[in-house]
Scaffold this motif. Sequence first.
Motif: not given
Length: 363
Positions: A91, A107-108, A110-111, A115, A284, A287-288
């Motif tokens: 992440s 944004i990454g 935030w994701m 999660a 993305i 990150s999740v």
Amino acid sequence: MTWLVISGLIVGALLGFVMQRTRFCLAGGFRDMYVQKSNKMFYALLIAISVQSIGLLILTSTGLVEIPESTYPIIGTVIGSFIFGIGIILSGGCATGTWYRAGEGLIGSWMALIAYGFTAAATKFGLLLPLMDGVNKPTNVNASMSQTTGIPTWIWVALLTIITILLVVKTLRKPKPKFAIPKLKQKYTGIRHYLFEKKYHPFVAAIAVGLIALLAWPVSESTGRMYGLGITTPSANIVQFFVTGDLKLIDWGVFLVLGIFVGSYIAAKGAKEFKWRMPDKKTIRNSVIGGVCMGFGASVAGGCSIGNGLVETATMSWKGWIALASMILGAWFMSYFIFIKPMKKAQRQQANESTVSTQTQTT
């Protein structure tokens, strides 16, 4: 309720502001120990732990703070922290780092944060709770290093402080690189320069983080929450609150993590570093997945890089030090696949291309 809100937000905002402005990132520090062979950020963490442990020794001896007796699950702490270490590399930030980077507009992050919160809630309250209980319940033992060894806490604190001082002095005495690093032109003056522009040494940042972590203990306990800094349970509580609407879940810790976001946003805006940034598909995905690993790992281990790596270590708890070692190993494990393996592959390709080029010139 007003004091609960204000005190949690203030402590969180201080932490978020300091970590954003100084780039105090434990995920990056653990990675650099393996990839760049640099221990500077790890030594900074030891400084923060030492500052907090000395302060806690004073506060507990005077009766101003009480550290609750606790047990810890050996297997869960090792496995959970290892998985958490994998997650922070995927992440690009630890639990606290994810909160403060979300405040910068990434944004990454935030994701990863979403999660992380949902998986922590599922592990602590929902679908994954039986799995966590199955791992943790059979292996709970006393967490206190003092009680299990018979060695007084002040000796452990003194030993940690001496080791930290020796490592810091050794690091500061190393010769600086001979090449000149260009200085950026100063844009601001006065307090604005010191708050939003000046670059700080990681060791200075560590002292500030240690003092904020120490401050969290008496402030949190004044609201009935008998603990210091904590990120995972408050993050899970936020998710659980949105699902159930139970106001009992909104404790000092929830306002703490919200304060981290607010403090980071203020720091990023003041330094003109706030910007909405959309990552690529690979980032993305990582990150999740990283957020899921962080949420599950920290829940099983009973803490993240802050709860275990900074706070539990300062209380001289076996749980904290075992968790810290396991999450570092997890970070190194994933760093091999993310950084080392691709680098070695690129080097082999470059060597092969050089060999082919040499053979071509020879013929």
